[in-house]
Write a protein that holds these residues in place. Structure first.
Motif, PDB file in Angstrom:
ATOM      1  N   SER A   1      -1.048  58.481  86.774  1.00 16.68           N
ATOM      2  CA  SER A   1      -1.022  57.038  87.037  1.00 16.68           C
ATOM      3  C   SER A   1       0.227  56.452  86.391  1.00 16.68           C
ATOM      4  O   SER A   1       0.649  56.891  85.314  1.00 16.68           O
TER       5      SER A   1
ATOM      6  N   THR B   1       0.636  53.587  84.898  1.00 11.93           N
ATOM      7  CA  THR B   1       0.342  53.023  83.582  1.00 11.93           C
ATOM      8  C   THR B   1       0.138  54.131  82.564  1.00 11.93           C
ATOM      9  O   THR B   1       0.600  54.033  81.425  1.00 11.93           O
ATOM     10  N   GLY B   2      -0.522  55.216  82.963  1.00  9.41           N
ATOM     11  CA  GLY B   2      -0.700  56.356  82.066  1.00  9.41           C
ATOM     12  C   GLY B   2       0.625  56.977  81.676  1.00  9.41           C
ATOM     13  O   GLY B   2       0.855  57.315  80.508  1.00  9.41           O
TER      14      GLY B   2
ATOM     15  N   SER C   1      -9.097  51.216  80.328  1.00  9.65           N
ATOM     16  CA  SER C   1      -9.440  52.114  81.424  1.00  9.65           C
ATOM     17  C   SER C   1      -8.515  53.336  81.468  1.00  9.65           C
ATOM     18  O   SER C   1      -8.971  54.474  81.604  1.00  9.65           O
ATOM     19  N   VAL C   2      -7.226  53.109  81.322  1.00  4.05           N
ATOM     20  CA  VAL C   2      -6.253  54.209  81.368  1.00  4.05           C
ATOM     21  C   VAL C   2      -6.431  55.116  80.157  1.00  4.05           C
ATOM     22  O   VAL C   2      -6.394  56.347  80.281  1.00  4.05           O
TER      23      VAL C   2
ATOM     24  N   THR D   1      -6.953  47.021  81.449  1.00  9.25           N
ATOM     25  CA  THR D   1      -6.241  48.119  82.105  1.00  9.25           C
ATOM     26  C   THR D   1      -5.935  49.217  81.099  1.00  9.25           C
ATOM     27  O   THR D   1      -6.133  50.405  81.377  1.00  9.25           O
TER      28      THR D   1
ATOM     29  N   GLU E   1       2.974  58.049  91.152  1.00  9.29           N
ATOM     30  CA  GLU E   1       1.660  58.565  91.570  1.00  9.29           C
ATOM     31  C   GLU E   1       1.780  59.890  92.324  1.00  9.29           C
ATOM     32  O   GLU E   1       0.910  60.744  92.222  1.00  9.29           O
TER      33      GLU E   1
ATOM     34  N   THR F   1      -9.339  57.504  80.575  1.00 10.95           N
ATOM     35  CA  THR F   1      -8.985  58.664  81.398  1.00 10.95           C
ATOM     36  C   THR F   1      -8.094  59.636  80.626  1.00 10.95           C
ATOM     37  O   THR F   1      -8.332  60.848  80.632  1.00 10.95           O
ATOM     38  N   LEU F   2      -7.059  59.115  79.967  1.00 12.34           N
ATOM     39  CA  LEU F   2      -6.153  59.986  79.206  1.00 12.34           C
ATOM     40  C   LEU F   2      -6.895  60.694  78.070  1.00 12.34           C
ATOM     41  O   LEU F   2      -6.648  61.872  77.794  1.00 12.34           O
TER      42      LEU F   2
END
Length: 165
Positions: free
Chosen positions: A45, A47-48, A79-80, A76, A40, A83-84
């Motif tokens: 992120s 996960t990203g 959601s990721v 999850t 981070e 964003t990506l």
């Protein structure tokens, strides 16, 4: 302290005396949050980051497969990926085999982001794990590989687990 079925917890007053399994369990629990914070700090992120790394190796995975491989929930991943995708690093694409299916594809922007972040993150993580003496590395590696094999081959059925509460 009482015996909980795996020995009296007072038996090992000092961490240096703990059984290997107990030490490994504690190290495992502590490692995740520390690794996450390190990643981070690099502005991505965790996960990203791991999702992009996965797509570099195997582009075009379904979100459910990504969730399974990253050991996260499908929600999850959604959601990721949102964003990506919003940032131009991945795109969703309909499967040519099954038009209902969605495949995740890394974009050139995602490749550049991963190229930019991988080396500094890798250096920070290497420093974190740079606690094994060179002479001990082969033994530690053997231990971890054998432990992984044990976990992978451990029976998952209820009968093999015995009575559990």
């Amino acid at each position: 302290m009482e015996n909980l079925g795996f020995g009296d917890l007072k038996t090992y007053p000092s961490m240096e005396e703990w059984p290997i399994g107990r030490l490994f369990g504690l190290a495992s629990r502590l490692s995740g949050p520390v690794v996450w914070r390190i990643i981070e700090r690099h502005g991505i992120s965790p996960t990203g980051f791991f999702l992009l790394r996965l797509l570099i190796v195997e582009d075009g995975l379904r979100p459910g497969e990504v969730a399974k491989r990253l050991l996260v929930t499908p929600a999850t991943v959604t959601s990721v990926v949102d964003t990506l995708e919003r940032n131009g690093h991945v795109r969703r694409e309909r499967s040519y085999r099954d038009r209902r299916g969605v495949m995740l594809r890394i974009t050139d922007s995602g490749r550049r982001l991963l190229a930019e972040k991988s080396e500094p993150i890798g250096q920070d993580l290497a420093r974190l794990y740079d606690v094994v003496d060179e002479g001990d590395e082969a033994a530690v590696r053997r231990f971890l590989l054998n432990l992984i094999k044990q976990f992978e081959t451990h029976p998952h059925d209820k009968e093999a687990e015995g009575d559990s509460a």
